[in-house]
Scaffold this active site. Structure first.
Site, PDB file in Angstrom:
ATOM      1  N   ASN A 121       0.716  -1.231   0.083  1.00 36.53           N
ATOM      2  CA  ASN A 121       0.038  -0.140  -0.175  1.00 36.53           C
ATOM      3  C   ASN A 121       0.923   1.193  -0.075  1.00 36.53           C
ATOM      4  OD1 ASN A 121      -1.771   2.123   0.422  1.00 36.53           O
ATOM      5  ND2 ASN A 121      -2.677   1.034   2.108  1.00 36.53           N
ATOM      6  N   ARG A 171      -2.353  -1.988  -3.710  1.00 37.66           N
ATOM      7  CA  ARG A 171      -3.529  -1.354  -3.439  1.00 37.66           C
ATOM      8  C   ARG A 171      -3.685   0.007  -4.460  1.00 37.66           C
ATOM      9  NH1 ARG A 171      -5.204   2.910   1.140  1.00 37.66           N
ATOM     10  NH2 ARG A 171      -7.352   3.274   0.399  1.00 37.66           N
ATOM     11  N   HIS A 218     -13.236   2.845  -0.292  1.00 34.49           N
ATOM     12  CA  HIS A 218     -13.256   1.513   0.803  1.00 34.49           C
ATOM     13  C   HIS A 218     -13.706   0.441   0.164  1.00 34.49           C
ATOM     14  CE1 HIS A 218     -13.177   4.746   4.179  1.00 34.49           C
ATOM     15  NE2 HIS A 218     -11.841   4.406   3.901  1.00 34.49           N
ATOM     16  N   ARG A 261     -11.719  15.263   6.872  1.00 36.62           N
ATOM     17  CA  ARG A 261     -12.589  15.606   5.836  1.00 36.62           C
ATOM     18  C   ARG A 261     -13.971  16.179   6.346  1.00 36.62           C
ATOM     19  NH1 ARG A 261     -11.142  10.046   2.425  1.00 36.62           N
ATOM     20  NH2 ARG A 261      -9.295  10.139   3.978  1.00 36.62           N
ATOM     21  N   GLU A 282      -8.214  -5.352   5.070  1.00 37.80           N
ATOM     22  CA  GLU A 282      -8.023  -4.875   3.607  1.00 37.80           C
ATOM     23  C   GLU A 282      -6.801  -5.560   2.995  1.00 37.80           C
ATOM     24  OE1 GLU A 282      -9.200  -0.455   3.208  1.00 37.80           O
ATOM     25  OE2 GLU A 282      -8.732  -0.838   5.192  1.00 37.80           O
TER      26      GLU A 282
END
Ligand code: AMP
Length: 585
Positions: A7, A62, A151, A212, A360
């Site tokens: 990642n 990823r 996601h 965010r 993940e």
């Protein structure tokens, strides 16, 4: 099968070596300050040095944004790299680093397969009504402005985990997945597919997040530009980095600190917590309505897995939806590698509330294995005959009597290909709010439930909105009025747009290497147009004959001819048990 999962982000590289078959993590590291103290090249060289004693079979990368182009994990070659590059402008903070990671890793591990696993892939088949922004169509197409969602790897993984825990097929469940971490998003997972998600064109839309803002009137951006004289980069910085929990609390983005301050009486901290929970609740209500109900709610991510107080705030007062939280179970729930799923709803709660530990990296490893593993390719099992289902009606005994009279019998008109099934001579009229469709044939024999199957085009003619469903699953489907010679019946539910499916005898299922409820892709061959249908449901029974059923709209789209057959492309059976994607050549 050892998979190196990389990642590669803007400031750190996280990597793991995972044995994808027995789900063991063999090595897990993070290299920080990439780009400042160490270049991506140097950092990845460190990775190579660290994994030399592990034999790596494949590398899974990823990739944040795959647009609507990649709906599955994909084997990386130069062409795929170019295609990923196309989406960089929509994910400037992520894709360039993901791509740099891919480029360097391909040089350092030149002889093994590299696979891209996209955050967007799970949402790539989201219905158009959910993925569209209501702006000028041409402009939107030109600039690729639509809702892609993120996601996806996590939502997909936890949904599979939840179904396995509940011991129910994912294809039967309506799940609301809440991934609540520093980045946060919700996803409506209907029959295993994402049908709504809160993040949009970029990961900025939706929930209140660590830094965010989430949902915001676009007018706010205009106002900030006009009245506060903020430039593009300043607005970007404000909404992506200095808003959310951090902006509201003035403390930071970590909920632990905010919860501690709130307990001390800090009003800004309390407001931040309340806004976060409120936004999540709003989405739960929204998704329960878009799906016409909900069977399970999943809480995951750093906050969902760890903050019992936030879980409680979010999940309270949902009795009207059939949800009862068990306060004690919630309080004690500690998900771990050993116990990755914990139910925190009361036993009688109609909707199950589950805390699920997301992973993940494991999902990336499994998908990488599935794509990279070529040995499982099997012989072509042969063609699948295709039948086009015109609109039709199944009736129960009582409804038939109401429509045709007590003494009427269902009359045989002709046999259908499925043993025991026949078309009846009797027909009915469908009466919709906009229009009617007369002369719709009844199929026999009579069943235990009424079911009216129409195409999308029929829906718009009738003026109704019917869910796409497997035959037989009519609960909470759409209402419809049936007009017969002896009476009119209003069905509260029963109208569906039938999901494409393949009937298979048990022997066929063995030959094709699939099982009941698998979803497959089928290429239509022999016609003038190449077309692959995704999400084709497998239905296996000793009473079935091999045949794929599609509706008239689908047949038209495929320009189906007499010579057309279906060809199984692969079975996407990547589920909780790490089964392999079987390629059919
Ligand atoms: P993630 O991005 O999924 O790793 O989630 C990280 C976030 O989870 C942190 O920034 C915290 O806000 C939150 N978090 C982790 N542990 C806890 C906890 N015990 N209580 C409250 N929030 C937590």
């Amino acid at each position: 099968m050892r998979i190196l999962v990389i990642n590669c982000g803007s400031s750190s590289i996280k990597y793991q070596v995972i044995d994808a078959l027995n789900e063991h993590c063999l090595l897990k590291e993070t290299i920080e300050k990439v780009g400042e103290e160490v270049t991506i090249d140097k950092a990845l060289e460190q990775v190579v040095a660290a994994v030399t004693d592990q034999t790596i079979d494949a590398v899974g990368h990823r990739v944040v944004h795959g647009g609507d182009e990649f709906s599955d994990a994909t084997l990386i070659d130069d062409d795929v790299v170019n295609r990923i590059e196309k989406w960089t402008s929509l994910a400037p903070l992520h894709n360039p680093f993901n791509l740099q990671g891919i480029a360097v890793a391909r040089k350092l591990f030149p002889n093994i397969p590299h696979v891209a696993v996209f955050d967007t892939a799970f949402h790539a088949r989201m219905p158009r009504r959910a993925s569209t922004y209501a702006i000028d169509k041409q402009l939107a197409e030109q600039h690729k402005i639509k809702r892609y969602g993120f996601h996806g790897t996590s939502h997909n993984y936890v949904a599979h985990k939840a179904a396995a825990f509940l011991q129910r097929p994912l294809a039967e469940l309506r799940i609301i997945s809440l991934h609540l971490g520093n980045g946060a998003s919700t996803c409506a997972v209907e029959m295993g597919h994402s049908t709504e998600t809160s993040m949009g064109m970029t990961p900025l839309e939706g929930l209140v997040m660590g830094t965010r803002a989430g949902d915001l009137d676009a007018g706010v951006v205009l106002h900030l530009q006009r009245e506060a004289n903020l430039g593009v980069d300043e607005v970007d910085q404000l909404l992506n980095r200095n808003s959310g929990l951090k902006g509201l609390s003035g403390i930071g983005n970590d909920l632990r600190d905010i919860e501690a301050a709130a307990a001390e009486g800090d009003d800004n901290a309390r407001a931040a917590i309340a806004s976060f929970a409120h936004r999540v609740r709003k989405y739960i209500g929204a998704y329960a309505s878009t799906m016409g109900g909900v069977d399970a709610i999943i809480l995951t991510g750093g906050i969902g897995e760890n903050s019992k107080t936030m879980r409680r705030r979010i999940m309270q007062r949902f009795g009207f939806l059939g949800i009862t939280l068990d306060e004690d179970l919630n309080h004690d729930a500690e998900v771990s590698h050993e116990q990755p799923v914990i139910c925190i709803s009361e036993p009688h709660s109609r909707v199950k509330v589950l805390v699920v530990k997301t992973n993940e990296e494991l999902m990336i490893a499994k998908q990488t294995l599935a794509v990279a593993h070529k040995d499982v390719e099997v012989e072509n099992p042969g063609p699948i005959p295709i039948a086009v289902s015109a609109r039709h009606i199944h009736l129960d005994k009582d409804t038939f009597a109401e429509l045709f009279g007590e003494d009427a019998e269902l009359e045989h008109y002709k046999d259908l290909s499925q043993p025991g099934q026949f078309a009846a001579t009797q027909k009915l009229n469908l009466v919709g709010p906009r229009n009617r469709i007369d002369g719709v044939r009844i199929l026999g024999p009579l069943r235990s439930k009424n079911q009216v199957e129409v195409s999308r085009t029929d829906e718009f003619v009738l003026g109704v909105d019917a869910p796409v469903r497997d035959s037989g699953r009519v609960k909470d489907s759409a209402p419809m009025t049936l007009e017969g010679p002896k009476g009119t019946v209003h069905l509260e539910e029963g109208l569906i747009c039938a999901r494409r499916h393949i009937h298979m005898h048990t022997d066929d299922a063995k030959r094709f290497g699939v099982k009941h409820n698998d979803e497959v892709e089928v290429a239509i061959v022999g016609g003038p147009r190449d077309l692959v249908f995704g999400d084709v449901l497998i239905r296996v029974s000793p009473g079935y004959a091999l045949e794929m059923h599609i509706d008239t709209d689908e047949a038209n789209a495929a320009e189906l001819s007499k010579n057309s057959d279906g060809q199984l492309v692969y079975t996407d059976v990547l589920g909780a048990n790490a089964q392999l994607k079987i390629k059919h050549t």
